[in-house]
Each structure stands twice: as structure tokens, then as C-alpha cells.
Design an enzyme around this catalytic site. Structure first.
Site, mmCIF file in Angstrom:
data_model
loop_
_atom_site.group_PDB
_atom_site.id
_atom_site.type_symbol
_atom_site.label_atom_id
_atom_site.label_comp_id
_atom_site.label_asym_id
_atom_site.label_seq_id
_atom_site.Cartn_x
_atom_site.Cartn_y
_atom_site.Cartn_z
ATOM 1 N N CYS A 76 -19.192 -38.227 -9.366
ATOM 2 C CA CYS A 76 -18.140 -38.991 -8.711
ATOM 3 C C CYS A 76 -18.554 -39.372 -7.283
ATOM 4 O O CYS A 76 -19.374 -40.245 -7.084
ATOM 5 C CB CYS A 76 -16.832 -38.199 -8.749
ATOM 6 S SG CYS A 76 -15.362 -39.170 -8.346
ATOM 7 N N GLU A 92 -17.828 -32.220 -16.107
ATOM 8 C CA GLU A 92 -17.519 -30.788 -16.120
ATOM 9 C C GLU A 92 -16.233 -30.482 -16.900
ATOM 10 O O GLU A 92 -16.045 -29.375 -17.403
ATOM 11 C CB GLU A 92 -17.405 -30.234 -14.697
ATOM 12 C CG GLU A 92 -16.239 -30.745 -13.871
ATOM 13 C CD GLU A 92 -16.541 -31.988 -13.059
ATOM 14 O OE1 GLU A 92 -15.868 -32.220 -12.031
ATOM 15 O OE2 GLU A 92 -17.445 -32.748 -13.458
ATOM 16 N N HIS A 132 -16.353 -37.199 -14.501
ATOM 17 C CA HIS A 132 -16.373 -35.755 -14.260
ATOM 18 C C HIS A 132 -16.722 -35.040 -15.568
ATOM 19 O O HIS A 132 -15.834 -34.530 -16.264
ATOM 20 C CB HIS A 132 -15.015 -35.275 -13.753
ATOM 21 C CG HIS A 132 -14.726 -35.657 -12.342
ATOM 22 N ND1 HIS A 132 -15.045 -34.852 -11.278
ATOM 23 C CD2 HIS A 132 -14.172 -36.779 -11.822
ATOM 24 C CE1 HIS A 132 -14.682 -35.450 -10.147
ATOM 25 N NE2 HIS A 132 -14.152 -36.625 -10.455
#
Length: 542
Positions: free
Chosen positions: A370, A508, A506
Site C-alpha cells: 500500500c 496480509e 493488503h
């Protein structure tokens, strides 16, 4: 009974065991704060904002849920007091209550029950976590709602579990059960009798204390579960299963005919990979909230997951990006790879740009997420493409070369730059949720994912400015993924670098301990190779 006891992880661990027994599981978080969602809350105060496929900004506990169970959650699975009152007031304004007086009971509690029904419909078991602590005035409507659910559905359709603390007093050398007795007494005073107690303690609960708690709380002795501190949260499903928690739940909900023996082999493999690594790497995480690491909860877990797939222990070196501004590259010494995570605002941004520059020039594996991707673009624009003064308009609206900006600042019908000065609504202009992108063949990204089209979750407002695509690509930066309409840059990389990859999404949020994530697995592998002096390492499967 106190915060930070681990309600989310305990609930998720139980869900993992029930899922391993063949049940369809979902999870839900009821948060007592009046914010509609945590999207605009400070990471220092609230920690990570977790994003679901449908773009809901939720509590970080939903991240725990999705890391432990296969179910993909939505905005239905995260409800706050603010959202409940917002909906009730909307109905009142619409006239749904036919002019009647709107009250906490039944209108607020009915809306809570409606939300619980909507989130759990179609599943065998729904685990609903109520935030806050026993006795909080904010939590009372939620507690009253679940009391009503139990009354309406009966004890074989709704059970209560209470997570409580059994503190160890070192000076006396004793575990103390009195706090648990009082918190259960408080619950019983509002009509809730726990069926199961999860007793958090530093040490296993002795039989004497277990019997004492059962006697004073009117909970069956076998349902007083010792929930000890573990050095690895992924051990908790195994521990709770050894305490027969899942058997108690299955029995009380009369699900015996629907379940099979728990197959926890995947969790056993995860724990084995954690406890028996064959390699170790150190990753620098350069962000602006590192003093409050809950702000990067999913990120830290995803890095460790990437190591699990290779039996590699991942040590995290948390660095404030402002520290890099003050100390320069010296702050980044002694690491095997560098990650720059997401964030907002100008504080520490120049430190992120310097970090990207250092990783690029010194051929250290770099992963930008990001804001970390945007920092890498600014670095290349300034130091390779010759665009002096390049920046993001988030930090400098009048910069000479806005290589990062709001879409409305660089995309108009005529293709001319439209530089807007007005402030945008912080909660209304985000690009949120699961978005597909197309990967470019011959790139590291395409190699790691192993397919042409992937979907990742997003949470950002600013984008790569397409007016600079040609100049940035001429400087050597490869655009390795774009949105399906070819409008937005999703991933970038440097082809002449051992591993320099950044993405606007993102990833994750989609990493789990059992599966990992292609980008994090690739990143940790690159860190291992850098540590080994660039030699190709044989993959070790977890």
C-alpha cells in the site's frame, strides 16, 4: 472480566476444532463502542483495521477468526453499538415503529438479535464474541440480547461461555479464584448463567481450584477449562481439544450425530513447523505505528506464515520510519529483508522513501504494501526518472510531479489533471474490499501466484498516477499487475533486483498459518537467499 485476555483467539481456536470435526462454522464480533466501524479510529488506540471481502472495516479480531477457520467473513460478522443505533434511528425516521416510543428494550435488543440471526444463518454453529468486560454499561444491551436469545431458543440452541482471569499472585505463590467468582456473580445478576468457563492463567488450573470455581459459579467441573498462556497461539486449538472443550460444546448443542472425530493434523503441522525451524531470518518492518504493533497484527502474522511454509523462523525488527529519517541507512543494518507497510499521512513518509531507496541500491529484498508501494514509486520517480519534487498529493497537494494521487486529481474526461483542494470524507472515499487484478507474464508476481488473475483486499484512497506510467516504466520499474479494466496500477517490481516487489493491496489479510500467502512466501524465501549470499536455497516444505 478484563480486556486483552484473548477472547478472539480463544473463540477462534474453538471454532477451528469444531470445523475440524466437520461442522460449518461462522464467527461474529459485537463491539460496544459507538463508532459505526473502526475505520477512522486511531491505530494507536484500537490497533489494526481489518478489511473483509465486501469492504467492511472491522475489528482486528475478525483477522484472528479468518486465520483460524476457512469461512470468509463479511460486514454481517462485525457489529458495533454505533451501527445498531444507526439502524434503529433510520427505522424510526422511516416510521417503521408506527410512532411508538423507541427504547433499548425491545428495539435495540431486537436489532442486535436480528444482526446475530443474519450473520449465523446457514451455519451449524455461530460463535458470537461480545467485546468489553462484564459490568461495562456499554455492553449491557448486547448481554441482554443474548439472554433473550437463550430464553427464546432454549439451552440446546444457545450456550454461554465466559472468559475469565485466574491471576497468579507470585508473592503468595497462589492462583486466586475470587475475580472469577465475582465476574460470574455479576453475569448471573443480569440473568446469564455461564455454561462453560475459560479460565485464563499463567499456569494450568489445579484440580482443587477447578472444583472451587465450579462450586462457587454453578458451572459443572468438567466445563471449567484451564486456558493457559501458550508460547504460540496456534497451539491453542490443540490445548483446548485436550481439555475436551469441543466435546462439551457438541454435547450441549446436541450435535453428536453431525460430527466426526477432530482432525487437527493441519494444526499439528503448523505447531511442528514453528517449533522445529531449519532457518532463521530477520525482517525490518518500517512503519509509523510500530510502538503499537497491534496496528500491524495481520502483517506480523503473515510474515511468520511465510516462514512456516519453509520452516523458517521470522524475527521482526520494528522500526519507526522517522527513525530512518534521523539515522539514515544505519537504522536498517543487520536485516535480511525490508518491508514497508501501509499507513496514512505525511509523518514518517520520507523515511519510507529512504528505506525503499536503500533496499533498491543495496539489492536487499524489499516488499512494499500500500503506502510502501507508493513510497517505492516516489523513490524511483525522484532518483531514477529525474522527476525532482515527485511526491504523493496526500502529503503535498502542490508538488511538481504528483506521481501518486486521488483518481479525481489525474483522471478527467479530457485526460487533463484536475487538482482538487477540498478535503475528502475520510470514511467515504476509500477503495475497500476484494478486487481482481491481472498479472503480467514474465514477472516475479506472476511466478509467485502461478496464475493470471488474482484477487486481494484493498484499503486506500490514493493511486499511481497514470500520467506518469511511461516515465516510470522508462526508468526501469515494471508494472506487474493492473486492475481488470487496465486503469489502476496494482503491483510493481524491479526486474534487475533480487526481489523488489510492491503492491497496492493488503495481501496480509488473506494469509493463514495453514496456507501462507504467495507473496509472503516469496519474500521470506528471498530473505533466506539474501542471508545466504544469494545462493539458491532448497525449499523445505512445512
Amino acid at each position: 472480566m478484563v480486556s486483552s485476555l484473548g477472547k478472539g483467539i480463544a473463540a477462534a481456536s474453538l471454532a477451528a476444532i469444531l470445523e475440524a470435526r466437520g461442522l460449518r462454522i461462522t464467527m461474529m464480533k459485537l463491539d460496544p463502542y459507538i463508532n459505526v466501524d473502526p475505520g477512522t479510529m486511531s491505530p494507536f488506540q484500537h490497533g489494526e483495521v481489518y478489511v473483509t471481502d465486501d469492504g467492511a472495516e472491522t475489528d482486528l479480531d475478525l483477522g484472528h477468526y479468518e486465520r483460524f477457520v476457512r469461512t470468509r467473513l463479511t460486514r454481517k460478522n462485525s457489529v458495533t453499538t454505533g451501527r445498531i443505533y444507526e439502524e434503529v434511528i433510520r427505522k424510526e425516521r422511516r416510521g417503521d415503529y408506527l410512532g411508538g416510543t423507541v427504547q433499548v428494550i425491545p428495539h435495540i435488543t431486537d436489532e442486535i438479535k436480528r444482526c446475530i440471526d443474519a450473520a449465523t444463518e446457514g451455519f451449524d454453529v455461530g460463535l458470537v464474541e461480545i467485546g468489553g468486560t462484564v459490568g461495562d454499561i456499554e455492553s449491557l444491551p448486547f448481554l441482554e440480547a443474548i439472554r433473550q436469545i437463550r430464553t427464546e431458543r432454549g439451552p440446546d440452541q444457545a450456550i454461554f461461555m465466559h472468559l475469565t482471569l485466574v491471576p497468579y499472585i507470585a508473592a503468595a505463590g497462589e492462583l486466586k479464584t475470587k475475580p472469577t467468582q465475582h465476574s460470574v456473580k455479576e453475569l448471573r445478576s443480569i440473568g446469564i448463567q455461564p455454561d462453560i468457563l475459560l479460565c485464563r492463567s499463567e499456569k494450568p488450573l489445579p484440580d482443587g481450584e477447578r472444583r472451587k470455581i465450579a462450586l462457587f459459579t454453578n458451572v459443572h467441573e468438567k466445563a471449567v477449562i484451564s486456558c493457559v498462556d501458550v508460547d504460540n497461539i496456534y497451539k491453542l486449538p490443540l490445548w483446548l481439544h485436550s481439555q475436551h472443550l469441543d466435546e462439551i460444546v457438541v454435547e450441549r448443542l446436541r450435535l453428536e450425530s453431525q460430527v466426526k472425530p477432530a482432525d487437527l493434523s493441519e494444526w499439528e503441522a503448523v505447531v511442528d513447523a514453528v517449533e522445529h525451524p531449519v532457518d532463521e531470518v530477520t525482517i525490518a518492518v518500517v512503519g509509523k505505528y510500530v510502538d503499537h504493533q497491534d496496528a500491524y497484527k495481520s502483517l506480523g502474522e503473515a510474515l511468520r506464515h511465510g516462514g512456516l511454509r519453509q520452516r523458517t523462523k521470522v524475527r521482526l525488527k520494528w522500526l519507526e520510519s522517522e527513525q530512518v529519517e534521523y539515522e539514515g541507512a544505519a537504522a536498517l543494518s543487520g536485516v535480511d529483508a525490508i518491508l514497508v507497510p501501509g499507513g496514512f499521512g505525511d509523518r514518517g513518509f520520507e523515511g519510507k522513501v529512504l528505506t525503499a531507496k536503500h533496499a533498491r541500491e543495496n539489492r536487499i529484498p524489499y516488499f512494499g504494501i500500500c503506502y510502501g508501494m507508493q513510497a517505492a514509486v516516489v523513490d524511483v520517480a525522484r532518483h531514477i526518472a529525474g522527476l525532482t519534487g515527485a511526491n504523493t498529493t496526500e502529503n503535498d497537494r502542490r508538488c511538481e510531479h504528483p506521481v501518486i494521487g486521488l483518481i479525481t486529481e489525474w483522471r478527467t474526461a479530457t485526460g487533463e489533471v484536475e487538482r482538487r483542494s477540498e478535503e475528502s470524507d475520510l470514511g467515504g472515499t476509500m477503495r475497500l474490499g476484494l478486487q481482481e487484478c491481472r498479472l503480467k507474464h514474465g514477472t516475479k508476481a506472476r511466478e509467485m501466484y502461478g496464475k493470471d488473475v488474482v484477487a486481494e483486499r484493498h484499503r486506500h484512497r490514493y493511486e499511481f498516477n497514470n500520467r506518469y506510467r511511461t516515465q516510470i516504466e522508462d526508468a526501469g520499474l515494471v508494472i506487474s499487475a493492473k486492475s481488470m479494466d487496465d486503469l489502476l496500477v496494482e503491483m510493481i517490481e524491479l526486474p534487475d533486483h533480487p526481489w523488489f516487489v510492491a503492491c497496492q493491496a493488503h495481501p496480509e489479510f488473506l494469509s493463514t498459518p495453514r496456507d501462507g500467502h504467495p507473496l509472503f512466501i516469496g519474500f521470506i524465501r528471498a530473505a533466506r537467499e539474501h542471508k545466504a549470499g544469494g545462493r539458491l536455497l532448497k525449499e523445505v516444505s512445512a
